[in-house]
Scaffold this motif. Structure first.
Motif, PDB file in Angstrom:
ATOM      1  N   GLY A 287      -9.589   4.020   9.733  1.00 24.72           N
ATOM      2  CA  GLY A 287     -10.124   3.165  10.705  1.00 24.72           C
ATOM      3  C   GLY A 287     -11.026   2.101  10.282  1.00 24.72           C
ATOM      4  N   ASP A 288     -11.565   2.085   8.852  1.00 27.96           N
ATOM      5  CA  ASP A 288     -12.362   1.015   8.324  1.00 27.96           C
ATOM      6  C   ASP A 288     -11.552  -0.195   8.148  1.00 27.96           C
ATOM      7  N   GLU A 289     -12.339  -1.416   8.197  1.00 26.85           N
ATOM      8  CA  GLU A 289     -11.634  -2.419   8.018  1.00 26.85           C
ATOM      9  C   GLU A 289     -12.081  -3.068   6.569  1.00 26.85           C
ATOM     10  N   VAL A 290     -11.036  -3.465   5.720  1.00 27.19           N
ATOM     11  CA  VAL A 290     -11.578  -3.487   4.143  1.00 27.19           C
ATOM     12  C   VAL A 290     -10.812  -5.091   3.687  1.00 27.19           C
ATOM     13  N   GLU A 291     -11.211  -5.346   2.613  1.00 30.04           N
ATOM     14  CA  GLU A 291     -10.588  -6.414   1.988  1.00 30.04           C
ATOM     15  C   GLU A 291      -9.943  -6.034   0.680  1.00 30.04           C
ATOM     16  N   GLY A 292      -8.858  -6.781   0.486  1.00 27.55           N
ATOM     17  CA  GLY A 292      -8.204  -6.100  -0.709  1.00 27.55           C
ATOM     18  C   GLY A 292      -7.313  -7.452  -1.214  1.00 27.55           C
ATOM     19  N   THR A 293      -6.922  -7.069  -2.685  1.00 34.64           N
ATOM     20  CA  THR A 293      -6.202  -8.244  -3.393  1.00 34.64           C
ATOM     21  C   THR A 293      -4.783  -7.621  -3.734  1.00 34.64           C
ATOM     22  N   VAL A 294      -3.781  -8.373  -3.491  1.00 35.49           N
ATOM     23  CA  VAL A 294      -2.289  -7.952  -3.414  1.00 35.49           C
ATOM     24  C   VAL A 294      -2.199  -7.876  -4.984  1.00 35.49           C
ATOM     25  N   LYS A 295      -1.585  -6.650  -5.526  1.00 36.28           N
ATOM     26  CA  LYS A 295      -1.294  -6.429  -7.004  1.00 36.28           C
ATOM     27  C   LYS A 295       0.130  -6.406  -7.405  1.00 36.28           C
ATOM     28  N   ARG A 296       0.982  -5.807  -6.582  1.00 35.08           N
ATOM     29  CA  ARG A 296       2.295  -5.766  -6.777  1.00 35.08           C
ATOM     30  C   ARG A 296       3.095  -5.836  -5.334  1.00 35.08           C
ATOM     31  N   LEU A 297       4.178  -6.273  -5.366  1.00 32.80           N
ATOM     32  CA  LEU A 297       5.245  -6.443  -4.255  1.00 32.80           C
ATOM     33  C   LEU A 297       6.418  -5.688  -4.718  1.00 32.80           C
ATOM     34  N   THR A 298       6.899  -4.784  -3.849  1.00 37.78           N
ATOM     35  CA  THR A 298       8.245  -4.123  -3.901  1.00 37.78           C
ATOM     36  C   THR A 298       8.963  -4.377  -2.685  1.00 37.78           C
ATOM     37  N   ASP A 299      10.117  -4.186  -2.613  1.00 37.37           N
ATOM     38  CA  ASP A 299      11.045  -4.148  -1.328  1.00 37.37           C
ATOM     39  C   ASP A 299      10.419  -3.366  -0.199  1.00 37.37           C
ATOM     40  N   PHE A 300       9.762  -2.319  -0.417  1.00 37.35           N
ATOM     41  CA  PHE A 300       9.090  -1.594   0.562  1.00 37.35           C
ATOM     42  C   PHE A 300       7.926  -1.645   1.009  1.00 37.35           C
ATOM     43  N   GLY A 301       7.181  -2.630   0.216  1.00 34.99           N
ATOM     44  CA  GLY A 301       5.885  -2.810   0.905  1.00 34.99           C
ATOM     45  C   GLY A 301       4.865  -3.620  -0.527  1.00 34.99           C
ATOM     46  N   ALA A 302       3.699  -3.664   0.001  1.00 33.07           N
ATOM     47  CA  ALA A 302       2.673  -4.275  -1.077  1.00 33.07           C
ATOM     48  C   ALA A 302       1.512  -3.315  -1.473  1.00 33.07           C
ATOM     49  N   PHE A 303       1.525  -3.261  -2.607  1.00 32.06           N
ATOM     50  CA  PHE A 303       0.434  -2.401  -3.205  1.00 32.06           C
ATOM     51  C   PHE A 303      -0.957  -3.338  -3.228  1.00 32.06           C
ATOM     52  N   VAL A 304      -1.882  -2.872  -2.578  1.00 25.44           N
ATOM     53  CA  VAL A 304      -3.241  -3.653  -2.691  1.00 25.44           C
ATOM     54  C   VAL A 304      -4.443  -2.871  -3.118  1.00 25.44           C
ATOM     55  N   GLU A 305      -5.177  -3.578  -3.885  1.00 28.14           N
ATOM     56  CA  GLU A 305      -6.274  -2.889  -4.548  1.00 28.14           C
ATOM     57  C   GLU A 305      -7.794  -3.435  -3.697  1.00 28.14           C
TER      58      GLU A 305
END
Length: 398
Positions: A287-305
């Motif tokens: 439920g928390d709201e956070v900020e992140g940086t997109v690290k990698r992109l794949t066909d099924f989604g985005a990995f965000v740090e």
């Protein structure tokens, strides 16, 4: 008829006595007087006097000559040269130090021939090495012979007593060269064998950084170095080890691997510290709201740090309320995004995130209260987090 001794001319007798003493002779003398800076001595059986400057008595420049000798003392001295100045009271200049040096050189030559080691105390440094005192004889250790590895700080050796191998003894050239490299190498090999025998993968060790390179940090394990690869320094990205470490810094390391065949120990600093996932529950909750940086992109989604060492998955279905074919159509690596935490699974190191959950659904039906329909943020089981299978399959498809 024998010549009467009384008929010998005193001048001729003095010259005869003088000729009996030759440069290079070792003679027995008696101290006639002690003056500041020199001794006046009489040479036995010659009637000739000589001078012994204090520098020929001792190498200690701070020494008091009255503490070294007194009137009536008998000394064995080397005749070094004839007097050439009226200021030199005596016919010859003599030396005690040179006799001691000569004997010391002879002894060192014998020890070198027998391949025996000696002990010496480092008295000073020169640009090319160390000066060392061995039983009163000054020797020299070239910089390349101090240790089995490059020595940057020569002054760190001053005052230390070292075991030394004799390399060269040449009294004529006043050369006395020694080496500590072979001894240091043997000591290191012994220490290495002891360390390799007792440490095991998984051990946690308190140690110091010995030196830094572009690819990692070498850690002193007490006789040998282990390597912390740059990737094992921190959970955060490290460009250069020198950005976060310095020589002689105390560190705690975990043993990753012990290669006894090649004498190598692989270490990790970050593995000896709590991992970012170990405390994730204290920092992030569903439920928390956070900020992140997109690290990698794949066909099924985005990995965000979202935290150092913590990446979560924004499934393609959680990027936008509109249909998206590929995450790369709307997101780019390095982009900052606002997210809502859908689920946190520390044991599986999985974090489910959503971008669209923070945006009103433009397709939601209006209710009587004119408020938007509540969104269910819980992902289906197959969409929570990610697995290595997902990643491998995605990369294979690309």
């Amino acid at each position: 008829m024998a010549e009467d001794n009384n008929s010998i001319n005193p001048m001729e007798q003095a010259l005869d006595d003088f000729d009996q003493v030759q440069v290079g002779d070792i003679v027995t003398t008696e101290v006639l007087s002690v003056e500041d800076g020199q001794l006046i001595v009489g040479i036995d059986n010659s009637g000739v006097e000589g001078v012994v400057p204090i520098k020929e008595l001792t190498a200690d420049r701070k020494a008091n000559i009255h503490d070294i000798a007194k009137t009536g003392d008998r000394l064995e001295l080397l005749v070094t040269r004839r007097s050439t100045s009226d200021k030199e009271d005596g016919s010859f200049i003599l030396s005690k130090r040179r006799i001691e040096n000569k004997k010391a050189y002879e002894q060192m030559a014998q020890l070198m021939a027998a391949d025996q080691h000696v002990e010496g105390q480092v008295s000073g440094t020169v640009k090319s090495g160390l000066l060392v005192d061995v039983d009163g004889l000054r020797g020299f250790i070239p910089a390349s012979m101090i240790s089995d590895h490059f020595v940057r700080d020569l002054k760190a050796y001053v005052g230390k007593t070292l075991e030394l191998k004799i390399v060269e003894v040449d009294p004529a050239k006043n050369r006395f060269v020694l080496s500590h490299r072979e001894i240091a190498q043997a000591e290191r090999q012994q220490q290495q064998a002891e360390i390799m025998a007792k440490i095991l993968p998984g051990d946690i060790i308190e140690a110091k950084v010995s030196r830094l390179t572009n690819f990692g940090a070498f850690i002193d394990l007490g006789g040998m170095d282990g390597l912390v690869h740059v990737s094992q320094i921190s959970y955060n990205h490290v460009d250069k080890p020198s950005d976060v470490l310095k020589p002689d810094q105390d560190v705690k390391v975990k043993v990753l691997d012990v290669d006894k065949e090649h004498g190598r120990v692989s270490l990790s600093i970050k593995a000896a510290q709590p991992g970012p996932w170990d405390t994730i529950s204290e920092k992030i909750a569903t439920g928390d709201e956070v900020e992140g940086t997109v690290k990698r992109l794949t066909d099924f989604g985005a990995f965000v740090e979202v935290l150092p060492g913590i990446e979560g998955l924004v499934h393609v279905s959680q990027i936008s309320w509109n249909h998206i074919d590929k995450p790369s159509d709307v997101l780019s690596v390095g982009e900052k995004v606002q997210l809502k935490v859908l689920n946190v699974e520390p044991d599986k190191k999985r974090l489910g995130l959503s971008i669209k959950a923070l945006v009103a659904n433009p397709h939601a039906k209006k209710q009587d209260s004119d408020t938007e329909e509540k969104i269910d943020y819980t992902l289906p089981d197959e969409e929570r987090g990610f697995s290595m299978g997902d990643i491998v399959q995605d990369e294979a498809d690309n």
